[in-house]
Design a protein around this motif. Sequence first.
Motif, PDB file in Angstrom:
ATOM      1  N   SER A  58       0.676  -1.098  -0.169  1.00  0.00           N
ATOM      2  CA  SER A  58       0.110   0.003   0.002  1.00  0.00           C
ATOM      3  C   SER A  58       0.986   1.338   0.053  1.00  0.00           C
ATOM      4  O   SER A  58       1.885   1.274   0.562  1.00  0.00           O
ATOM      5  N   GLY A  59       0.489   2.272  -0.698  1.00  0.00           N
ATOM      6  CA  GLY A  59       1.031   3.708  -0.450  1.00  0.00           C
ATOM      7  C   GLY A  59       0.965   4.307   0.713  1.00  0.00           C
ATOM      8  O   GLY A  59       1.743   5.175   0.899  1.00  0.00           O
ATOM      9  N   ASP A  60       0.381   3.473   1.822  1.00  0.00           N
ATOM     10  CA  ASP A  60       0.232   4.102   3.120  1.00  0.00           C
ATOM     11  C   ASP A  60       1.672   3.562   3.955  1.00  0.00           C
ATOM     12  O   ASP A  60       1.786   3.944   4.916  1.00  0.00           O
ATOM     13  N   VAL A  61       2.152   2.632   3.438  1.00  0.00           N
ATOM     14  CA  VAL A  61       3.434   1.887   3.997  1.00  0.00           C
ATOM     15  C   VAL A  61       4.622   2.690   4.021  1.00  0.00           C
ATOM     16  O   VAL A  61       4.772   3.297   2.964  1.00  0.00           O
ATOM     17  N   ASP A  62       5.150   3.065   5.111  1.00  0.00           N
ATOM     18  CA  ASP A  62       6.531   3.839   5.158  1.00  0.00           C
ATOM     19  C   ASP A  62       7.711   3.394   4.342  1.00  0.00           C
ATOM     20  O   ASP A  62       7.655   2.035   4.199  1.00  0.00           O
ATOM     21  N   MET A  63       8.273   4.076   3.594  1.00  0.00           N
ATOM     22  CA  MET A  63       9.483   3.701   2.488  1.00  0.00           C
ATOM     23  C   MET A  63      10.301   2.827   3.210  1.00  0.00           C
ATOM     24  O   MET A  63      10.952   1.739   2.727  1.00  0.00           O
ATOM     25  N   PHE A  64      10.579   2.933   4.740  1.00  0.00           N
ATOM     26  CA  PHE A  64      11.495   2.248   5.400  1.00  0.00           C
ATOM     27  C   PHE A  64      10.933   0.862   5.615  1.00  0.00           C
ATOM     28  O   PHE A  64      11.700  -0.135   6.073  1.00  0.00           O
ATOM     29  N   ASP A  65       9.571   0.603   5.582  1.00  0.00           N
ATOM     30  CA  ASP A  65       9.224  -0.734   6.122  1.00  0.00           C
ATOM     31  C   ASP A  65       8.857  -1.356   4.800  1.00  0.00           C
ATOM     32  O   ASP A  65       8.212  -2.771   5.175  1.00  0.00           O
ATOM     33  N   TRP A  72      17.188  -1.076   0.695  1.00  0.00           N
ATOM     34  CA  TRP A  72      18.127   0.068  -0.168  1.00  0.00           C
ATOM     35  C   TRP A  72      18.526   1.360   0.770  1.00  0.00           C
ATOM     36  O   TRP A  72      19.345   2.073   0.280  1.00  0.00           O
ATOM     37  N   LEU A  73      17.595   1.436   1.793  1.00  0.00           N
ATOM     38  CA  LEU A  73      17.764   2.507   2.711  1.00  0.00           C
ATOM     39  C   LEU A  73      18.641   2.295   3.943  1.00  0.00           C
ATOM     40  O   LEU A  73      18.882   3.425   4.586  1.00  0.00           O
ATOM     41  N   ALA A  74      19.133   0.951   3.906  1.00  0.00           N
ATOM     42  CA  ALA A  74      20.065   0.774   4.965  1.00  0.00           C
ATOM     43  C   ALA A  74      21.344   1.315   4.868  1.00  0.00           C
ATOM     44  O   ALA A  74      21.631   1.649   3.566  1.00  0.00           O
ATOM     45  N   VAL A  75      22.121   1.424   5.690  1.00  0.00           N
ATOM     46  CA  VAL A  75      23.730   2.118   5.599  1.00  0.00           C
ATOM     47  C   VAL A  75      24.361   1.495   4.664  1.00  0.00           C
ATOM     48  O   VAL A  75      24.905   2.141   3.891  1.00  0.00           O
ATOM     49  N   ASP A  76      24.291   0.063   4.625  1.00  0.00           N
ATOM     50  CA  ASP A  76      25.105  -0.672   3.864  1.00  0.00           C
ATOM     51  C   ASP A  76      25.198  -0.319   2.354  1.00  0.00           C
ATOM     52  O   ASP A  76      26.005  -0.606   1.576  1.00  0.00           O
ATOM     53  N   LYS A  77      23.686  -0.289   1.926  1.00  0.00           N
ATOM     54  CA  LYS A  77      23.360  -0.209   0.602  1.00  0.00           C
ATOM     55  C   LYS A  77      23.142   1.093   0.278  1.00  0.00           C
ATOM     56  O   LYS A  77      23.121   1.581  -1.006  1.00  0.00           O
ATOM     57  N   ARG A  78      22.946   2.327   1.086  1.00  0.00           N
ATOM     58  CA  ARG A  78      22.732   3.491   0.885  1.00  0.00           C
ATOM     59  C   ARG A  78      23.801   4.155   0.204  1.00  0.00           C
ATOM     60  O   ARG A  78      23.557   5.275  -0.630  1.00  0.00           O
TER      61      ARG A  78
END
Length: 526
Positions: A58-65, A72-78
């Motif tokens: 859903s578009g209501d889900v936070d990008m980090f979740d 890809w938002l984690a430190v190792d892949k960012r």
Amino acid sequence: MQVKVEEVTVRRALLAERISYSRDEKSESIEAQDARMKARAAEEAVRVVGVTADVSVSGDVDMFDRPALGEWLAVDKRELWDELWVTNQDRLSRSEPHFMSFVFKMLEWNKEIHVLDDPAFTEQMKTPEGRAILHVKSLGPHKELERIKERIQDSHDRRRFSNRWPGGIPTFGYRIVYRYIDGKRCAYIELDEEMLVWLHRIRRWLIEGDALSGVATRLIEAVVLTARDRARVARGKKTKSRAKLRKDHDESREMWSNGSVKALMTNEALLGYKKYRGKVLRDDAGDPVRIADPAFTPEEWETLQAAIKARSVTTARRVNMTSPAYGVAICSDCRSNGNHKISRGHANGLEYRYYVCGNWPNSRRCKGISCRAEIVEESMEILFLQRHGAERVTKRVWVPGSDSTRELEQVEAKIRRLMRQDEEGDWEDDRAEYRQRMNRLRERRAELRILPVVKSGWVEVDQGMTYAELWATLDLEGRRKRLLESGFRMMIGRGTAWPEKVPLERAMVIQGETVTAKPAPAALTE
């Protein structure tokens, strides 16, 4: 002459794709999003370092979740990408708080967001005035998200009180069937004949006095699958164990237990009722919403519940090895159940059996008493037969009653509800229908008030023998159950045993290695 070579910075882009598959959301497919962004990246000579496809998110889900983008938002892949690409703002987020929070996070990381359908987006996110414009832009998708939620909730509310199956796994005894209504495929449930046979077997076992643990064992040994395992098999999947398997069952499947048997056989869904959040769903008139035929008749259901309630009265259940006096032998210090223990002599290798306090050394009230098992068991048999041996053996039989109290309460509740609706003005345009309903309810209330109340309950039916005659035919477990049902208890002390509720000076106290029968005290034969 030296030639100056300019370094060319390669743009590294991460492509973010998302689709929720909501019926209320008009979205381009994942394939279309992928094709558009890769074509643009090729035109601009941008290096695509990764593609994230969040399907059914859903578009209501936070990008980090999100399952794919979140990695890809984690430190190792960012550090592997500089730009995040989406085809339009809705693919990024429909939630205004999530959207604005993510914009500020991207600025903190010194990253850019590129929206194919909004070329000005990247520059707008870099200035306060531009971010104000982006905030206004995010309100449209946010309001649309709220409208989608409202439409979905309205749809659920309309269907909640229908006879359709809302989804999930039906309770054991029912199966899902599909029917076409007005051209649409709709889910319903109906009784499954195979499971229905097992439900009635379980009821018979419980009525006949089997323990819940005994019923669970029978189901396990007969390889009767639980409702969840049946659903897995129907979908072509393997059965799955949710708990530690018993040693004698190495199959990976759910095991029946005391709790699961009791939960099933007390579940009002077996009456065909629809449940919502664990409770029976009722309509505006206060009646249960029925979505399938009941597995049991009202009388069968009533006797079943009475039998289960009766099983709950006695909490003593034999565990591990056979213990003829478990639940009957009670510690005289702290009134805990006496546990059956076996010790082996070091010198002669002989086995010695004892009953010891089951709560020692955890209880400070108990000093750890014990008594030879032979003393307890032999005195228990003699005293029980002295007390009950000449009595006639009876069998408890359930006699259904006639009690309209519950229906009367429901009718009165309907009358109060109808009057409240009238006070709120719901019946202003249809006074005739209001009066007709009210008159029917009042007539029914008058009928119920004059009906006699005959209490249902158990009656004792003579079985044509005495307890002394029955005792000779019972095995160890049968004798233990008979003692428990009669309320007979033996108090154990240090090398002694006596019946409960009999003063010590009047009781038959048995000591030593042998048992000598004495005349029973008056208290035991009254």
